[in-house]
Design an enzyme around this catalytic site. Sequence first.
Site, PDB file in Angstrom:
ATOM      1  CG  ASP A   1     -14.897  32.210  -2.804  1.00 56.71           C
ATOM      2  OD1 ASP A   1     -13.987  31.706  -2.139  1.00 56.71           O
ATOM      3  OD2 ASP A   1     -16.027  31.687  -2.921  1.00 56.71           O
TER       4      ASP A   1
ATOM      5  CD  GLU B   1     -10.168  25.685  -2.410  1.00 52.77           C
ATOM      6  OE1 GLU B   1     -10.813  24.765  -2.953  1.00 52.77           O
ATOM      7  OE2 GLU B   1     -10.486  26.159  -1.298  1.00 52.77           O
TER       8      GLU B   1
HETATM    9  C1  6LW Z   1     -14.303  28.360  -3.532  1.00 50.92           C
HETATM   10  C2  6LW Z   1     -12.995  27.928  -3.043  1.00 50.92           C
HETATM   11  C3  6LW Z   1     -13.195  28.263  -1.647  1.00 50.92           C
HETATM   12  O1  6LW Z   1     -14.616  28.085  -4.839  1.00 50.92           O
HETATM   13  O2  6LW Z   1     -14.424  27.864  -1.317  1.00 50.92           O
HETATM   14  O3  6LW Z   1     -12.430  29.319   0.215  1.00 50.92           O
HETATM   15  C4  6LW Z   1     -15.120  27.632  -2.505  1.00 50.92           C
HETATM   16  N1  6LW Z   1     -12.363  28.955  -1.003  1.00 50.92           N
HETATM   17  O4  6LW Z   1     -11.905  28.568  -3.555  1.00 50.92           O
HETATM   18  C5  6LW Z   1     -16.491  28.165  -2.396  1.00 50.92           C
HETATM   19  O5  6LW Z   1     -16.468  29.485  -1.900  1.00 50.92           O
END
Ligand code: 6LW
Length: 529
Positions: free
Chosen positions: A41, A196
Amino acid sequence: MTKNSMLKPFMMCLGLLAGMSCLAQNTQGYQNPVIPGFHPDPSVCRAGNDYYLVNSSFQYFPGVPLFHSKDLVHWEQIGHCLTRPSQLPLHDASTWGGIYAPTIRYHEGTFYMITTNVSDKGNFLVHTTDPRGEWSEPVWLKQGGIDPSLYFEGDKCYMVSNPSDGIFLCEINPQTGEQLTESKCIWTGTGGRYPEGPHIYKKDGWYYLLISEGGTEYGHKVTIGRSKDIYGPYLGNPANPILTHINQNAQSNPIQGTGHADLVQDTEGNWWLVCLAFRHNNSHHLLGRETFLAPVRWDKNAWPVVNGDGTIALQMDVPTLPQQPFAKAPVRTTFESGKLGHEWVYVRNPRMENYSFGNGKLHLKAIPVPLEEMSLNSPTFVLRRQEHTDFTATTSLQLQKASAGDEAGLSVYAFETSFYNLSVKQLADGRQAVCLRYHLNAIDHTEKEVILPGTAEVRLRVAGNKDLYTFYYSADGKDFTLLGKADTRYLSTETAGGFTGAMLGMYAVSASGSSKAYADFAYFDYEGR
Ligand code: 6LW
């Protein structure tokens, strides 16, 4: 032949060499990942000629590792953003808990780091004017979801995150955390699951919203939308996804799971993207999600294009900023200085009274909290990341004042359910043994126990390659004896699960609460290849 004509081919050759070296300077290339080992991240910002990068940290303390770079290629860890228990209560956080994706931004002399503590009160930010110093106490935020990010414009500060299946925006006061506008859903992405990791940028009069979709596994991808109004509607790039290894053009790429990205413009006006991805071996990855770098072409009014075709490679043959590498980390960690370097972390909030330094050694007090305990408790355990597939780690320890069942040693640790422990253990008859134990979910297996000739210092070693961990010990400080081998894949994310990656640590555990046992560790060597 005149003297001049004799010199001519020589001069031409020199000219050619000079030309080549000039080419070499403009096309320096680099190796991915730029931050190896469990560093997921990533988020990046620029402050003048300096770049700063943060990663998520889950159950580990201190939290949110913070890196500095002058060239975006070489990164040096300068600390952590969350260094005090008041900033980072980890309760009973495991690999799925604690600190999720952070964002770092620099605005008018202040650095802001916003993230989520999923084991506590959710979203918060901390700030500082000196990233190498202490960061503020948490400023708690109302808008929920994970992966919060900040966007500053004039005197306004916007926050984005994903409270449900979409990206929501609101305006906040970053000093008090007060939410100034209603949360509004501004984009749900292109239909991939788990929209996300949002970030907003403004370029050529457009607001760009970069997100990730598909989840953090093999289906991961980065998509982008844009709007003239920050509140939307956002129109998706017809060429989405702009980065993914889900398609045929990357099916045999050793890097998979590319996603969760952030963009930054360098001092020469070029754009770059940092993202997470993993390196797999036969569809298993061991080192967690790592930080990768890719060049971005972003023409006026156009959509950004990541490394030409939206894929990345281990060897990137592209021009970079003038490279400014840091000195290589020493193999040996010694304990004379009485403090640990930034690479060392603890599981949950450490009980600092169990860690001390004396006679140049790290003194670990054995407490009745085993590594498999999944609770508020923090075992006496200090760890660093396994950053290379091929490596050797060695430590030297003496277990003292121990009662039957007490132990101390070297752990190869994914999280509470999955680890290999190589230890020195106290037996009921006063002798000590070296012991290799596998703890893999319901399987708890002692592979080998060998009685030691005495109770003096013992060296413990683990060597790793893509398939195996091999464990050795030495009672005489000279010759190492093979104790056993274990498959790496049982600690991989595909088998063990988890958001983190393989760690290597020193620990001490007591079988009972009344023991006076402790272990003195003389050094810890880590050599990656
Ligand atoms: C993070 C989300 C993700 O918050 O995995 O790969 C989660 N992305 O954006 C935990 O790393």
